[in-house]
Each structure stands twice: as C-alpha cells, then as structure tokens.
Design a protein around this motif. Structure first.
Motif, PDB file in Angstrom:
ATOM      1  N   UNK A 279       4.799  -0.415   2.666  1.00 25.52           N
ATOM      2  CA  UNK A 279       3.489  -1.052   2.579  1.00 25.52           C
ATOM      3  C   UNK A 279       2.484  -0.109   1.929  1.00 25.52           C
ATOM      4  N   UNK A 280       1.691   0.596   2.687  1.00 31.22           N
ATOM      5  CA  UNK A 280       0.595   1.406   2.171  1.00 31.22           C
ATOM      6  C   UNK A 280       1.060   2.825   1.821  1.00 31.22           C
ATOM      7  N   UNK A 281       0.243   3.511   1.023  1.00 27.06           N
ATOM      8  CA  UNK A 281       0.511   4.900   0.643  1.00 27.06           C
ATOM      9  C   UNK A 281      -0.385   5.804   1.493  1.00 27.06           C
ATOM     10  N   UNK A 282       0.183   6.554   2.447  1.00 25.36           N
ATOM     11  CA  UNK A 282      -0.647   7.372   3.338  1.00 25.36           C
ATOM     12  C   UNK A 282      -1.327   8.549   2.643  1.00 25.36           C
ATOM     13  N   UNK A 283      -0.899   8.881   1.431  1.00 26.90           N
ATOM     14  CA  UNK A 283      -1.501  10.021   0.721  1.00 26.90           C
ATOM     15  C   UNK A 283      -2.669   9.601  -0.167  1.00 26.90           C
ATOM     16  N   UNK A 284      -2.873   8.311  -0.338  1.00 28.23           N
ATOM     17  CA  UNK A 284      -3.921   7.827  -1.240  1.00 28.23           C
ATOM     18  C   UNK A 284      -5.159   7.392  -0.456  1.00 28.23           C
ATOM     19  N   UNK A 285      -6.319   7.628  -1.046  1.00 33.52           N
ATOM     20  CA  UNK A 285      -7.560   7.104  -0.488  1.00 33.52           C
ATOM     21  C   UNK A 285      -8.354   8.119   0.317  1.00 33.52           C
ATOM     22  N   UNK A 286      -9.515   7.673   0.785  1.00 35.82           N
ATOM     23  CA  UNK A 286     -10.432   8.500   1.555  1.00 35.82           C
ATOM     24  C   UNK A 286     -10.150   8.336   3.039  1.00 35.82           C
ATOM     25  N   UNK A 287     -10.123   9.432   3.798  1.00 35.00           N
ATOM     26  CA  UNK A 287      -9.850   9.336   5.233  1.00 35.00           C
ATOM     27  C   UNK A 287     -10.710   8.285   5.914  1.00 35.00           C
ATOM     28  N   UNK A 288     -10.162   7.639   6.883  1.00 31.33           N
ATOM     29  CA  UNK A 288     -10.749   6.574   7.700  1.00 31.33           C
ATOM     30  C   UNK A 288     -11.021   5.319   6.878  1.00 31.33           C
ATOM     31  N   UNK A 289     -11.726   5.415   5.755  1.00 31.09           N
ATOM     32  CA  UNK A 289     -12.062   4.239   4.952  1.00 31.09           C
ATOM     33  C   UNK A 289     -10.821   3.575   4.365  1.00 31.09           C
ATOM     34  N   UNK A 290      -9.789   4.353   4.100  1.00 26.07           N
ATOM     35  CA  UNK A 290      -8.590   3.796   3.478  1.00 26.07           C
ATOM     36  C   UNK A 290      -7.900   2.764   4.369  1.00 26.07           C
ATOM     37  N   UNK A 291      -8.160   2.828   5.679  1.00 28.17           N
ATOM     38  CA  UNK A 291      -7.581   1.818   6.573  1.00 28.17           C
ATOM     39  C   UNK A 291      -8.054   0.426   6.182  1.00 28.17           C
ATOM     40  N   UNK A 292      -9.346   0.295   5.884  1.00 29.54           N
ATOM     41  CA  UNK A 292      -9.924  -1.014   5.593  1.00 29.54           C
ATOM     42  C   UNK A 292      -9.592  -1.514   4.195  1.00 29.54           C
ATOM     43  N   UNK A 293      -9.657  -0.647   3.183  1.00 28.57           N
ATOM     44  CA  UNK A 293      -9.486  -1.145   1.821  1.00 28.57           C
ATOM     45  C   UNK A 293      -8.062  -0.996   1.282  1.00 28.57           C
ATOM     46  N   UNK A 294      -7.201  -0.256   1.972  1.00 24.59           N
ATOM     47  CA  UNK A 294      -5.845  -0.068   1.463  1.00 24.59           C
ATOM     48  C   UNK A 294      -4.781  -0.446   2.492  1.00 24.59           C
ATOM     49  N   UNK A 295      -4.797   0.227   3.634  1.00 21.42           N
ATOM     50  CA  UNK A 295      -3.728   0.020   4.624  1.00 21.42           C
ATOM     51  C   UNK A 295      -3.665  -1.423   5.121  1.00 21.42           C
TER      52      UNK A 295
ATOM     53  N   UNK B  69       6.673  -0.176   7.165  1.00 25.06           N
ATOM     54  CA  UNK B  69       6.539   1.273   7.111  1.00 25.06           C
ATOM     55  C   UNK B  69       5.630   1.665   5.957  1.00 25.06           C
ATOM     56  N   UNK B  70       5.360   2.918   5.826  1.00 27.82           N
ATOM     57  CA  UNK B  70       4.512   3.402   4.748  1.00 27.82           C
ATOM     58  C   UNK B  70       5.308   3.502   3.450  1.00 27.82           C
ATOM     59  N   UNK B  71       4.595   3.618   2.340  1.00 25.29           N
ATOM     60  CA  UNK B  71       5.242   3.769   1.046  1.00 25.29           C
ATOM     61  C   UNK B  71       6.055   5.063   1.072  1.00 25.29           C
ATOM     62  N   UNK B  72       7.338   4.937   0.802  1.00 24.71           N
ATOM     63  CA  UNK B  72       8.233   6.088   0.877  1.00 24.71           C
ATOM     64  C   UNK B  72       9.002   6.151   2.189  1.00 24.71           C
ATOM     65  N   UNK B  73       8.687   5.242   3.099  1.00 26.93           N
ATOM     66  CA  UNK B  73       9.357   5.231   4.396  1.00 26.93           C
ATOM     67  C   UNK B  73      10.852   4.974   4.293  1.00 26.93           C
ATOM     68  N   UNK B  74      11.241   4.143   3.334  1.00 29.68           N
ATOM     69  CA  UNK B  74      12.670   3.854   3.149  1.00 29.68           C
ATOM     70  C   UNK B  74      13.433   5.117   2.776  1.00 29.68           C
ATOM     71  N   UNK B  75      12.878   5.877   1.833  1.00 25.86           N
ATOM     72  CA  UNK B  75      13.544   7.114   1.418  1.00 25.86           C
ATOM     73  C   UNK B  75      13.569   8.128   2.558  1.00 25.86           C
ATOM     74  N   UNK B  76      12.479   8.196   3.319  1.00 26.04           N
ATOM     75  CA  UNK B  76      12.385   9.140   4.427  1.00 26.04           C
ATOM     76  C   UNK B  76      13.437   8.829   5.494  1.00 26.04           C
ATOM     77  N   UNK B  77      13.600   7.552   5.811  1.00 24.82           N
ATOM     78  CA  UNK B  77      14.534   7.144   6.868  1.00 24.82           C
ATOM     79  C   UNK B  77      15.986   7.177   6.403  1.00 24.82           C
ATOM     80  N   UNK B  78      16.197   7.104   5.095  1.00 28.60           N
ATOM     81  CA  UNK B  78      17.572   7.037   4.610  1.00 28.60           C
ATOM     82  C   UNK B  78      18.144   5.651   4.827  1.00 28.60           C
ATOM     83  N   UNK B  79      19.416   5.528   4.607  1.00 30.01           N
ATOM     84  CA  UNK B  79      20.064   4.219   4.748  1.00 30.01           C
ATOM     85  C   UNK B  79      20.027   3.767   6.201  1.00 30.01           C
ATOM     86  N   UNK B  80      19.548   2.566   6.412  1.00 24.54           N
ATOM     87  CA  UNK B  80      19.400   2.011   7.753  1.00 24.54           C
ATOM     88  C   UNK B  80      20.019   0.626   7.809  1.00 24.54           C
ATOM     89  N   UNK B  81      20.389   0.222   9.004  1.00 21.34           N
ATOM     90  CA  UNK B  81      20.868  -1.141   9.179  1.00 21.34           C
ATOM     91  C   UNK B  81      19.699  -2.096   9.418  1.00 21.34           C
TER      92      UNK B  81
END
Length: 189
Positions: free
Chosen positions: A39-55, A21-33
């Motif tokens: 993994x990646x931070x969806x708020x960081x980086x430049x659109x489209x390019x961030x897929x290659x160098x970050x995600x 999941x994305x960075x912060x996904x655990x907190x968003x989903x809450x406690x799960x089994x």
C-alpha cells in the motif's frame, strides 16, 4: 509469525485472507502463503501529515479493491486508528486484536507519542469487537469499553502430534519461543 498463524486459521475456517502492508512489505516478508498487498511508502512524505494525504488514501484504495468483509488489526498506536478509519470509509467492521497485555493497561502509553495514544484509544472505541488473548486483557477492556463485544481467542498455533510427545504430567520444562522483552512477562518465565 503470529499474523501468519491467524491468517492460516482464518483460511482453514473457509475465508480468504490478505494482509495490507507497506510498499516493499512483500520483499521484506519473502515468499508467503498469505496474500500480501503493498500500500503506502513509509519513507515518503512529511511526518504525521503523510498519514492523511498518503497512507490513508492508499490503504482505502487497496481495501476497496480487495473488498474485505472485516478488517482485523493488532498493534497499538496510530495503525489502529488508520485501520478503524479504513473500516469506516469502506463500510466494513473494524476488529481490533489485542497483541499484548501491555495494550490494555497503563503500559499502552509506553513508546507512543501523545497523538498515537489518542489515536489508539479512539480506535478501541470505534472497534466493532475486540479479540483478547486472555482474561486479564478482557477484564481490563471490559471496564473501559462496556458496550464493545470482547472475546477471548487464544493465538491459533498448529502443533502436530509427534510419536515422541509426552503427556503434560511427564513434561518437566517450558520452551519459550519468542523475544525476551518486559511485556512478555519475564518474571513469570
């Protein structure tokens, strides 16, 4: 809910399951089994390019550390492409799970930019297998992906029997649980 049902069913079959999941996904989903792996931070980086160098690098790193036998992904768009690439880069099969009838016909373009449409089509062609929910999905994909193994696996949904359950013949209504959107086949509802 659908991913949780699949994960429980896979775990019930004797396999370990984790969700990248994305960075912060655990907190968003809450406690799960289910194990959730940030993994990646969806708020960081430049659109489209961030897929290659970050995600992609962060997804690959997380997948390598977890060492899956297979990657299963189930949304249309650029995420499908990313999952197919991760599978290629870590040497495991990528399996795409169709989430909606709209994922297999001309409606797949709805809401996607051109590059996302191309990325999704690429991912379908790269898939080691595609899991469909019904015969319409399978039929549509069989014409486009004749060499790809296609299987129908309905959504796993554990429903405990109740002493108050009635037989199918005794039921006179349909309960719809979900969201009311056009792809949910509202005319049929």
């Amino acid at each position: 809910v659908e991913v949780a049902s699949w994960a429980r069913a896979i775990r019930f079959a004797g396999h370990d399951v984790a969700v990248l999941t994305w960075k912060g996904g655990k907190e968003y989903a809450g406690r799960q089994s289910i194990e959730l792996i940030d993994t990646y931070d969806p708020t960081a980086g430049f659109p489209v390019f961030k897929y290659a160098y970050s995600y992609l690098p962060k997804l690959v790193r997380a997948a390598r550390e977890w060492k899956p036998d297979v990657l299963i992904q189930g949304t249309r768009g650029f995420q499908s492409f990313m999952s197919a690439m991760v599978g290629d880069l870590i040497g495991v099969p990528f399996v795409h799970r169709i989430a909606s009838d709209a994922d297999v016909d001309i409606r797949f373009k709805d809401g996607l930019r051109r590059y996302e449409q191309l990325a999704y089509q690429y991912a379908l062609r790269r898939a080691s297998a595609v899991l469909c929910q019904n015969s319409y999905q399978r039929h549509q994909l069989a014409m486009r992906l004749p060499a790809t193994p296609l299987s129908i696996i309905r959504n796993p949904l554990p429903v405990p029997l109740s002493p108050f359950s009635r037989t199918r013949a005794e039921r006179k209504y349909v309960a719809w649980l979900g969201n009311f959107r056009y792809p949910q086949n509202l005319p049929l509802l």
